[in-house]
Write an enzyme that holds these catalytic residues in place. Structure first.
Site, PDB file in Angstrom:
ATOM      1  N   GLY A 181       0.807  -1.216   0.000  1.00  0.00           N
ATOM      2  CA  GLY A 181       0.000   0.000   0.000  1.00  0.00           C
ATOM      3  C   GLY A 181       0.837   1.260   0.000  1.00  0.00           C
TER       4      GLY A 181
ATOM      5  N   HIS B 166       4.861   1.909  -8.021  1.00  0.00           N
ATOM      6  CA  HIS B 166       3.875   0.819  -7.988  1.00  0.00           C
ATOM      7  C   HIS B 166       3.017   0.838  -9.253  1.00  0.00           C
ATOM      8  CE1 HIS B 166       4.417   1.490  -3.538  1.00  0.00           C
ATOM      9  NE2 HIS B 166       4.556   0.171  -3.607  1.00  0.00           N
TER      10      HIS B 166
ATOM     11  N   ASP C 218      14.280  -2.986  -5.756  1.00  0.00           N
ATOM     12  CA  ASP C 218      14.589  -3.888  -4.637  1.00  0.00           C
ATOM     13  C   ASP C 218      15.180  -5.147  -5.247  1.00  0.00           C
ATOM     14  OD1 ASP C 218      13.608  -2.280  -2.485  1.00  0.00           O
ATOM     15  OD2 ASP C 218      11.614  -2.669  -3.259  1.00  0.00           O
TER      16      ASP C 218
HETATM   17  O1  PAF Z   1       8.051  -4.886  -2.065  1.00  0.00           O
HETATM   18  C1  PAF Z   1       7.101  -4.907  -1.266  1.00  0.00           C
HETATM   19  O2  PAF Z   1       6.287  -3.981  -1.173  1.00  0.00           O
HETATM   20  C2  PAF Z   1       6.938  -6.097  -0.319  1.00  0.00           C
HETATM   21  O3  PAF Z   1       8.156  -6.563   0.101  1.00  0.00           O
HETATM   22  C3  PAF Z   1       6.074  -7.229  -0.932  1.00  0.00           C
HETATM   23  C4  PAF Z   1       6.741  -7.838  -2.157  1.00  0.00           C
HETATM   24  C5  PAF Z   1       4.707  -6.694  -1.293  1.00  0.00           C
HETATM   25  C6  PAF Z   1       5.887  -8.358   0.098  1.00  0.00           C
HETATM   26  O4  PAF Z   1       5.248  -7.912   1.243  1.00  0.00           O
END
Ligand code: PAF
Length: 281
Positions: free
Chosen positions: A31, A37, A150
């Site tokens: 979130g 995102h 990441d």
């Molecule tokens: O990258 C993220 O936001 C989190 O590590 C994930 C992959 C949603 C797992 O909780």
């Protein structure tokens, strides 16, 4: 856009997609969405008929309860963004839905989880693979998108997916950058204007490493060149600089012979930023 809070509800809706012969792309998130995102959502949309996004602040990947409690949340805003992006289904489960009472199963990439960033955040990647494996089983997507930013997380999840034979394509999506090259992050807004300007040194150092043409291109030479650029910026404190095999994350040395991932982290006024780049030999 369908909003589900339980596994059962989510599975029912996904079953209707499957009956219609549609493919499903998954974007797991915690979130508090930002432009990064949304590029994951766009990548999933470009590859699958239906896009499922999960919003779940996963307690098992946080070291300290305080970090978990202070993790920013804004469900209404997230849902507006996902609706505007044309997402089909959002799963927002309660903790007990993902970690049922008495649960005792963990998923861990035993080597990769415990190196590099995993050394400073013990248990973090085990929490990530445990939750992602559960989400994979709940949604059963054809593909799932994760950010390249990441980088260790992406490699850990790819390894887990192969090892557990999930029939899911793990897609790494390139980092979204501000105009001056700074990798987008929800932390960027916490930088002072001076630190924000200085932070461009991270992507600059990676640009220089990529175009660095000394021969032979050695890991040590690249490392020194990157450190020199970052250390020349007085507002930057270099915290980590790793050049590793891009797939296994093993340390490498000497002349570059395989694709290498450069992973850097540096602090600007107490805010830790990370960036990465994969370079070919
Ligand atoms: O990258 C993220 O936001 C989190 O590590 C994930 C992959 C949603 C797992 O909780």
């Amino acid at each position: 856009m369908k909003i589900c809070r339980t596994t059962a509800e989510c599975r029912q809706t996904i079953a209707t997609y499957r009956q219609a012969g549609e493919t499903v792309g998954l974007v797991p998130t915690m979130g508090f969405l930002h432009a990064g995102h949304m590029t994951l959502v766009q990548s999933a949309k470009a590859r699958a008929d239906r896009v499922v996004v999960t919003i779940f602040v996963n307690p098992t990947q946080f070291g300290q309860a305080a970090d978990l409690d202070s993790y920013p949340r804004d469900e209404a805003r997230d849902l507006d963004m996902l609706r505007a992006a044309g997402v089909d289904l959002v799963l927002i489960p309660e903790v007990a839905e993902i970690y049922p009472e008495g649960d005792e199963t963990i998923v861990e990439t035993t080597r990769m989880a415990n190196m590099l960033h995993g050394l400073v955040r013990p248990g973090h990647f085990r929490g990530v693979t445990t939750v992602v494996a559960r989400l994979f089983n709940i949604v059963q997507p054809d593909l799932a998108c994760f950010g390249e930013k990441d980088y260790q997380q992406l490699q850990v999840i790819s390894r887990m997916t192969r090892d557990l034979a999930f029939p899911i394509d793990v897609i790494g999506v390139p980092t979204v950058r501000e105009e001056d090259g700074l990798a987008m992050s929800s932390r960027n807004v916490r930088l002072t204007p001076e630190d924000r300007a200085a932070a461009r040194v991270l992507s600059l150092s990676l640009d220089q490493a990529e175009s660095w043409s000394n021969t032979p291109r050695t890991v040590e030479g690249l490392s020194a060149a990157i450190a020199k650029v970052i250390n020349a910026e007085p507002r930057a404190t270099l915290r980590g600089l790793d050049i590793v095999d891009a797939e296994t994350l093993d340390e490498i040395s000497g002349p570059l012979t395989t694709a290498a991932a450069i992973m850097i982290s540096a602090e600007f006024g107490g805010i830790l930023l990370i960036d990465q780049r994969v370079i070919e030999p």
